[in-house]
Enzyme design. Structure first.
Site, PDB file in Angstrom:
ATOM      1  N   GLU A 227      67.981  80.377  13.063  1.00 21.41           N
ATOM      2  CA  GLU A 227      68.363  79.759  14.333  1.00 21.41           C
ATOM      3  C   GLU A 227      68.281  80.843  15.396  1.00 21.41           C
ATOM      4  OE1 GLU A 227      68.615  76.701  14.670  1.00 21.41           O
ATOM      5  OE2 GLU A 227      68.909  75.997  12.618  1.00 21.41           O
ATOM      6  N   CYS A 261      72.204  80.178  23.469  1.00 17.84           N
ATOM      7  CA  CYS A 261      70.781  80.242  23.120  1.00 17.84           C
ATOM      8  C   CYS A 261      70.006  79.026  23.611  1.00 17.84           C
ATOM      9  CB  CYS A 261      70.611  80.390  21.613  1.00 17.84           C
ATOM     10  SG  CYS A 261      71.390  79.084  20.638  1.00 17.84           S
TER      11      CYS A 261
END
Length: 530
Positions: A227, A261
């Site tokens: 991720e 993010c």
């Protein structure tokens, strides 16, 4: 009840590197004992984790305040409450997730073999968390690993030491210590962990470190879920609502001081709507932080001085014009929400991931050109955020790639706890959250059971081979296309082929009918037992 305070916990200390092989062996041996497979064990661990978290909720909020300056509201919204609800969701649905599945599109002659898909745990797994959402991004994967029947070692981010301390305390006091362990530390400890043979590695963080982890995992053919971050674009077309775009994108960038993010890294905007958008952006900023962001307890600070200096250097490197904000304070790790108008897609603020409260804006005159710009900067971002008409947003989605997308909003797709979340290409691979967390740590194992009574039908597979056997096998297995040689669809006759009446050669059709009759006979026998 007396609640724990962070000052009551031992100081953050790195796990001795020489103890890591024994920690790995402990959780691996526990998995191979098969004790973690029964649903009762998994539910017990999930329930214990829930109460461990719930009972220490004040300490969790305190830790997030100490590490990131997160307000209690934001900490509960995006971390503590999120994780608590995730545990409850998984515990509630675990029995359903664990059940064998019936595969689709099984031919009649194969139904007698009872094909099914089991969900088996992968084994002993390593989870490496991130600092920006230290609870959610560490415990979210752990919840999936527990639910799947895996054992696990969690390595929280050393950059959020207080969150790491409280997570270790909760895991040690709530979960089976032979199955779930925490390793604290930085590069040496992570390197030692990577020297062990894991059955799965789950990493959240930067693409640079993700590349290192993927290379190391490849040496032992260890599967990984990555991720990673992304230079995520937002598009604001001339038909967008400038007020909604300003409010929603500003919210997305102010969350955790931009250390998210999935927040937009830059905004591509039609130059016709730029003045209206800037006007509403100023109004939204005044509404969200009427006394300014610096003294507002709702606004987080940058995680540490190293990240602060990186952001300050990035801001100094741009050739763009600062339209809003720009104030920084190194002593408090504060960076004001800063809007910069840039003139080139090669500006450092666009080509680098800021991971902070910087909002570069690049005007455009053509939407196709803007899409081409985004694809050139980063063809596979973690998220894409188009604002505009249905036709415009559909065009953007059809000509871009991304891990996820939120149309007319900022990263809303990533805020739904049960919606699968993951990247694509350089922004990562694999997904988790909700059911996807269970599947992330499970192996879908195809299983068949061949009864003795079908032996007569299986005779065609045994040597010696002959033309007669091949004709029989063709009659039993060969399918017919639903299209002609020019690729045109053929209609009317498909049903006959399914039933076997269209097979050439009476022997092949007869064999297929025999298989059908045998299957129905098996079904009747099963029903009779009930």
């Amino acid at each position: 009840m007396i609640y724990l305070k962070m000052e009551d916990l031992p100081a953050f200390t790195n796990t001795p590197v020489d103890s890591i092989p024994a920690i790995h062996a402990r959780v691996a041996n526990k998995f191979h004992s098969h004790a973690t497979r029964p649903i009762e064990y998994r539910q017990k661990q999930l329930r214990a984790l829930y109460w461990g978290l719930k009972d220490e909720e004040p300490a969790l909020l305190e830790a997030l305040k100490l590490d990131l300056g997160k307000s209690a509201y934001e900490a509960y919204l995006a971390e503590v409450g999120w994780v608590l609800n995730d545990v409850l969701f998984m515990e509630k649905n675990l029995e359903r997730f664990m059940k064998d599945e019936k595969p689709e599109d099984i031919d009649l002659q194969n139904m007698a073999l009872r094909p099914r898909i089991r969900k088996d745990p992968l084994g002993a797994v390593l989870i490496i968390g991130a600092f920006n959402f230290p609870l959610q991004l560490s415990l979210g994967p752990l919840i999936g690993a527990i639910a799947a029947g895996c054992t696990a070692v969690l390595k929280p981010s050393e950059n959020a030491p207080n969150a790491a301390r409280i997570m270790q305390h909760i895991i040690q006091n709530s979960l089976d210590p032979d199955a779930y362990q925490v390793v604290q530390g930085g590069i040496p400890e992570t390197t030692a962990l990577m020297e062990q043979k894991w059955d799965k590695i789950f990493y959240t963080g930067s693409a640079n470190v993700g590349t290192i982890i993927a290379k190391k995992a490849a040496e032992t053919l260890t599967p990984v879920t990555l991720e990673l971050g992304g230079r995520n674009p937002a598009f604001i077309t001339k038909n967008a609502d400038p007020r909604l775009a300003a409010r929603r994108l500003l919210w997305a960038k102010l969350m955790n001081a931009g250390q998210v993010c999935v927040s937009q890294n830059y905004i591509l905007i039609d130059e016709e709507i730029l003045p209206a958008f800037l006007h509403h952006l100023k109004l939204a900023l005044q509404e969200f932080h009427p006394s300014g962001a610096e003294d507002n307890p709702d606004y987080s600070h940058i995680i540490n001085e190293r990240q602060f200096l990186r952001l300050q250097s990035l801001l100094a490197s741009t050739t763009g014009e600062i339209l809003l904000g720009g104030k920084t304070n190194q002593s408090t790790l504060f960076i004001e929400p800063t809007v910069i108008r840039v003139s080139s897609p090669t500006d450092p603020l666009l080509t680098n991931e800021s991971f902070g409260p910087l909002i570069p804006i690049l005007p455009y005159t053509s939407l196709p050109a803007a899409i081409a710009t985004a694809n050139a900067i980063h063809p596979t971002p973690l998220g894409i955020y188009p604002f505009g008409s249905r036709a415009e947003t559909d065009l953007i989605l059809s000509q871009t790639r991304s891990g996820g997308a939120s149309v007319n909003d900022g990263f809303f797709h990533a805020s739904i706890p049960t919606l699968a979340f993951g990247g694509v290409g350089d922004s990562g691979h694999g997904a988790y959250r909700g059911r996807a967390s269970f599947e992330c740590f499970s192996h879908r194992r195809s299983v068949t059971t061949t009864p003795g009574w079908v032996e007569g039908l299986l005779a065609v597979r045994y040597p010696p081979y002959s033309e007669a056997k091949l004709r029989k096998f063709r009659g039993m297995s060969e399918k017919k296309p639903g299209f002609d040689r020019e690729g045109r669809s053929l209609r009317g006759g498909a049903v006959w082929w399914v039933l076997g009446l269209g097979a050439k050669g009476g022997m092949g059709a007869g064999v297929r009918w025999a298989a059908v009759v045998a299957v129905f006979a098996a079904v009747l026998r099963v029903l009779g037992r009930r």
